[in-house]
Motif scaffolding. Structure first.
Motif, PDB file in Angstrom:
ATOM      1  N   ASP A 228       0.804  -1.177  -0.071  1.00 17.04           N
ATOM      2  CA  ASP A 228       0.032   0.021  -0.157  1.00 17.04           C
ATOM      3  C   ASP A 228       1.018   1.139  -0.081  1.00 17.04           C
ATOM      4  N   ALA A 229       1.829   1.142   0.813  1.00 15.87           N
ATOM      5  CA  ALA A 229       2.825   2.467   1.197  1.00 15.87           C
ATOM      6  C   ALA A 229       3.546   2.820  -0.460  1.00 15.87           C
ATOM      7  N   PHE A 230       3.983   1.339  -1.126  1.00 14.22           N
ATOM      8  CA  PHE A 230       4.628   1.672  -2.199  1.00 14.22           C
ATOM      9  C   PHE A 230       3.675   2.018  -3.442  1.00 14.22           C
ATOM     10  N   ARG A 231       2.583   1.723  -3.553  1.00 13.57           N
ATOM     11  CA  ARG A 231       1.352   2.239  -4.246  1.00 13.57           C
ATOM     12  C   ARG A 231       1.275   3.788  -4.253  1.00 13.57           C
ATOM     13  N   ALA A 232       1.202   4.270  -2.785  1.00 17.72           N
ATOM     14  CA  ALA A 232       0.784   5.347  -2.512  1.00 17.72           C
ATOM     15  C   ALA A 232       2.076   6.348  -3.167  1.00 17.72           C
ATOM     16  N   ASP A 233       3.034   5.967  -2.635  1.00 21.29           N
ATOM     17  CA  ASP A 233       4.241   6.814  -2.848  1.00 21.29           C
ATOM     18  C   ASP A 233       4.662   6.948  -4.295  1.00 21.29           C
ATOM     19  N   PHE A 234       4.222   5.989  -5.176  1.00 20.07           N
ATOM     20  CA  PHE A 234       4.745   6.287  -6.606  1.00 20.07           C
ATOM     21  C   PHE A 234       3.732   6.575  -7.564  1.00 20.07           C
ATOM     22  N   THR A 235       2.424   6.073  -7.329  1.00 22.32           N
ATOM     23  CA  THR A 235       1.329   5.913  -8.438  1.00 22.32           C
ATOM     24  C   THR A 235       0.342   6.557  -7.804  1.00 22.32           C
TER      25      THR A 235
ATOM     26  N   VAL B 250       4.112  -1.574  -9.753  1.00 24.73           N
ATOM     27  CA  VAL B 250       2.745  -1.746  -8.754  1.00 24.73           C
ATOM     28  C   VAL B 250       2.080  -3.195  -8.957  1.00 24.73           C
ATOM     29  N   ALA B 251       1.960  -3.166 -10.266  1.00 26.26           N
ATOM     30  CA  ALA B 251       1.175  -4.876 -10.634  1.00 26.26           C
ATOM     31  C   ALA B 251       2.109  -5.973 -10.151  1.00 26.26           C
ATOM     32  N   LEU B 252       3.433  -5.563 -10.572  1.00 26.84           N
ATOM     33  CA  LEU B 252       4.426  -6.816  -9.936  1.00 26.84           C
ATOM     34  C   LEU B 252       4.416  -6.978  -8.509  1.00 26.84           C
ATOM     35  N   ALA B 253       4.375  -5.887  -8.000  1.00 31.98           N
ATOM     36  CA  ALA B 253       4.355  -5.953  -6.333  1.00 31.98           C
ATOM     37  C   ALA B 253       3.148  -6.615  -5.759  1.00 31.98           C
ATOM     38  N   GLU B 254       2.091  -6.317  -6.564  1.00 30.69           N
ATOM     39  CA  GLU B 254       0.798  -6.795  -6.285  1.00 30.69           C
ATOM     40  C   GLU B 254       0.930  -8.429  -6.307  1.00 30.69           C
ATOM     41  N   THR B 255       1.337  -8.695  -7.653  1.00 32.03           N
ATOM     42  CA  THR B 255       1.502 -10.268  -7.714  1.00 32.03           C
ATOM     43  C   THR B 255       2.534 -11.014  -6.739  1.00 32.03           C
ATOM     44  N   GLU B 256       3.714 -10.090  -6.727  1.00 29.32           N
ATOM     45  CA  GLU B 256       4.765 -10.751  -5.826  1.00 29.32           C
ATOM     46  C   GLU B 256       4.060 -10.895  -4.361  1.00 29.32           C
TER      47      GLU B 256
END
Ligand code: DAH
Length: 335
Positions: free
Chosen positions: A32-39, A78-84
């Motif tokens: 969640d933090a990654f998504r908010a910070d970048f996209t 982000v998509a990759l992070a979600e899958t991972e």
């Protein structure tokens, strides 16, 4: 051009950070933090888009192209992070739930048939191979089948031997399997070749060789031309098949109201000192055949009633009949 170069630098730095952060994403919160910070709407990519307005119009299309490419890579990250994360969560769950197949299982015992049942079935199969079929009758029997039809009239002293547990005036727990002979003959025309296994009841006091509840197998063969020699032959085959080598068989005279002549059959185990009575037998008394309407000029027959417990005791060297009923697993498990 300086502003465009700056933007290029910023994009490079952002991509560097994004790669580092992406590598560290390992759960829902860091994702969640990654998504908010970048996209996210206020994320670093959106912030860079805001710079477009400050650029020289000549640089804007190039900057727009760079930023759109960046945006696309950020969404892919982000998509990759979600899958991972999903994969990691699954791996963690599978790890937690892992079943160690090398551990010993929970032992469950299926049990097995009681030694008396095993012996009964073995005796049945020996006689079935000789052409006999298996018949059964009720354990609660009428006086008629238990006595009268077997040539034991009311006043006859032999009746006392088999007087057992009465359910009412004329119904009792059967003391032997012989009444099944009558029930079968009533329904069948000769030739008759049957065995009848079943539970019997007597007023016997329990001791090492007697039990008020025990089991018998009755045999009846009615046909033209049968004699005591046929009975002896059948019993010899049976003894040999059931006990094997070394067992001896002896006939002695006896009396039963339903046979004439009557015999008692004794067996001696190899090396044993004593003979054990295993069955009463004889040629079926014509009065019994007459009671079921058979033509006694044409047909003769023989019959016996043997004790299953005694057969098992002889075969396995058991010296106390009570072990069959006490349910001691140390005994039962040996079979
Ligand atoms: N019914 C007898 C008893 O229980 C045993 C017996 C004797 C059965 C002679 C027979 C027979 O069929 O023929 O003691």
């Amino acid at each position: 051009m300086a502003a465009l170069d700056d933007l290029r630098e910023e994009i490079k730095r952002l991509e560097h950070d994004m790669r580092e952060r992406l590598a560290a994403v390992d759960d829902g919160a860091s994702l969640d933090a990654f998504r908010a910070d970048f996209t996210g709407r206020k994320g670093r990519v959106s912030q860079l888009f805001k710079r477009l307005g400050r650029l020289d119009p000549s640089e804007r299309s190039e900057a727009g192209r760079l930023l759109n490419a960046l945006k696309k890579r950020a969404s892919e990250a982000v998509a990759l992070a979600e899958t991972e994360t999903r994969r990691e969560r699954l791996a963690k769950r599978l790890g937690d739930e892992r079943v160690d197949m090398s551990l010993p299982g929970v032992y469950s015992s299926f049990g097995h048939l009681h030694p008396l049942t095993l012996v009964q079935r073995e005796i049945e199969s020996i006689f079935m191979r000789m052409g006999f079929s298996v018949a059964t009758g009720p354990e609660i029997e009428t006086e008629y089948y238990n006595f009268d039809a077997l040539n034991i009239p009311v006043e006859h002293p032999a009746r006392a031997d088999w007087d057992t547990f009465y359910v009412d005036e004329s119904t009792l727990l059967r003391p032997h399997t012989s009444p099944v002979q009558i029930r079968v003959m009533e329904e069948t025309e000769p030739p008759v070749r049957i065995i009848c296994p079943g539970r019997c009841y007597r007023r016997d006091t329990q001791d090492a060789t007697h039990s008020p509840v025990f089991h018998q197998i009755e045999l009846l063969w009615v046909e033209e031309g049968l004699s005591l020699a046929n009975l002896k032959y059948v019993l010899e085959i049976f003894t040999h098949e059931f006990f094997g080598e070394g067992y001896e068989m002896l006939f002695s005279g006896d009396y039963f109201p339903f046979t004439e002549p009557s015999v008692q059959v004794h067996i001696k185990a190899p090396g044993a000192a004593d003979w054990l009575e295993i069955m009463g037998a004889g040629m079926v008394d014509p009065a019994v055949l007459e009671a079921v309407g058979y033509d006694t000029e044409t047909y003769t027959g023989f019959a016996f009633g043997l004790g299953i417990e005694r057969m098992a005791m002889l075969k396995y060297g058991i010296d106390d009949i009570r072990v069959f009923l006490t349910n001691d697993l140390r005994f039962i498990r040996q079979f």
